[in-house]
Design an enzyme around this catalytic site. Structure first.
Site, mmCIF file in Angstrom:
data_model
loop_
_atom_site.group_PDB
_atom_site.id
_atom_site.type_symbol
_atom_site.label_atom_id
_atom_site.label_comp_id
_atom_site.label_asym_id
_atom_site.label_seq_id
_atom_site.Cartn_x
_atom_site.Cartn_y
_atom_site.Cartn_z
ATOM 1 N N SER A 21 74.389 34.564 47.703
ATOM 2 C CA SER A 21 74.347 33.341 46.898
ATOM 3 C C SER A 21 75.507 32.427 47.289
ATOM 4 C CB SER A 21 74.434 33.674 45.401
ATOM 5 O OG SER A 21 75.705 34.239 45.089
ATOM 6 N N GLY A 22 75.464 31.200 46.769
ATOM 7 C CA GLY A 22 76.576 30.276 46.931
ATOM 8 C C GLY A 22 76.896 29.930 48.372
ATOM 9 N N ILE A 23 78.192 29.707 48.627
ATOM 10 C CA ILE A 23 78.608 29.286 49.969
ATOM 11 C C ILE A 23 78.476 30.427 50.978
ATOM 12 C CG2 ILE A 23 80.084 27.422 49.159
ATOM 13 C CD1 ILE A 23 82.516 29.206 49.571
ATOM 14 N N ASN A 99 84.122 36.225 52.391
ATOM 15 C CA ASN A 99 83.708 35.197 51.447
ATOM 16 C C ASN A 99 83.636 35.702 50.005
ATOM 17 O OD1 ASN A 99 81.944 32.636 50.689
ATOM 18 N ND2 ASN A 99 80.766 34.434 50.076
ATOM 19 N N TYR A 171 98.581 40.511 31.335
ATOM 20 C CA TYR A 171 97.495 39.914 32.122
ATOM 21 C C TYR A 171 97.118 38.513 31.672
ATOM 22 C CZ TYR A 171 92.933 39.587 34.495
ATOM 23 O OH TYR A 171 91.871 39.210 35.280
#
Length: 296
Positions: A21-23, A99, A171
């Site tokens: 998915s995505g880039i 990525n 955190y």
């Protein structure tokens, strides 16, 4: 930078993590469209296999090839298994695009007991890249692209808070994300330094900020933040162009750009001062090496 600028990648083999998915998907698609053999290294077989079938129908007029291999970047055991299975294919490796990533998620430990963003965005990237390095060296010229973010500036003042990486009480999901992304740049710079120190000049490794992109990376964010971001997000196609540039452009070799940081679209840039601290980069490398050794 246009997709038309990508040269023929015939006989080249690439691994793109998080490519369903995505880039990551756009990156895998464009590499394959330019005749590359692309491994889509993804966690979910269920989500990746339909993507592979869709891509196969898009690349019928090329010599490109796409295939799925299972890889969970939050598990060092999964990374080792992936590397072993890839090596068993007896393929060369010319392009590695790190990525896959997660952003600003609630506190969680990986199966190896490492805070999830640091585990996925940095430790997994180092484990995968260093394990594949001998193959990249034997297949060179080669490229390594590590996806960072302008949000590396959200890191703590020290860059890496080594003492509190797994401390839930301390955190902050945004600080932890920034820390994981400054680690990406430090890793990139130190890997470049080590390669050149060994006289290896035909592997180029760079870090990139893809921009604020319309992807599911922001799925954990509140609705109002997602809505505001949508006003200036770039498309997935444009988001992928900077990493495709670093993975394929002759400019990288011609200018000997390695150990550098790029921002959209395909522009050489400067990352934060702390991300250029080579003493910190060496300390992080040793720390991560020990963490990987202890966890495997």
């Amino acid at each position: 930078m246009s997709f038309k600028d990508i040269p023929s990648l015939a006989s080249k083999v690439a691994i793109v993590t998080g490519a369903n998915s995505g880039i990551g998907l756009v990156t895998a698609r464009e590499l394959a469209k330019h005749d590359c053999h692309v491994i889509l290294a993804c966690r979910s077989r269920e989500r990746a296999e339909p993507v592979v079938k869709a891509l196969e129908s898009e690349i019928t007029n090329t010599t490109g090839k796409v295939e799925f291999m299972q890889l969970d970047m939050m598990s060092l055991k999964s990374i080792k298994q992936f590397v072993d299975e890839f090596k068993a294919k007896n393929l060369p490796l010319h392009i590695l695009v790190n990525n896959a990533g997660i952003m600003a998620v609630p506190f969680q430990l990986s199966v190896d007991g490492i805070e999830s963003q640091f585990a996925t965005n940095h430790v997994g990237v180092m484990a995968l890249t260093t394990s594949l390095l001998p193959l990249l060296e034997s297949s060179a010229p080669a490229r390594i692209v590590c996806v960072s973010s302008a949000a590396h500036k959200w890191a703590p003042e020290s860059g890496i808070d080594f003492e509190n990486i797994n401390n839930e009480a301390n955190y902050s999901k945004y600080t932890a994300y920034g820390q994981s992304k400054v680690a990406t740049i430090l890793f990139t710079r130190e890997l470049h330094r080590q390669l050149r120190e060994r006289g290896i000049t035909n592997i180029h490794v760079n870090a990139v900020h893809p921009g604020v992109v319309q992807t599911n990376l922001f799925r954990e964010q509140p609705w109002i933040i997602r809505k505001l971001l949508s006003l200036f997000q770039r498309s997935e196609d444009n988001g992928a162009k900077t990493q495709l540039y670093c993975a394929t452009s002759e400019d990288i070799v011609k200018n000997d750009w390695s150990g550098r940081y790029f921002e959209p679209i395909a522009k050489l840039s400067e990352s934060s001062a702390i991300s250029q601290d080579m003493e910190l980069a060496k300390k992080l490398w040793t720390f991560t090496e020990e963490l990987i050794a202890k966890s495997t």
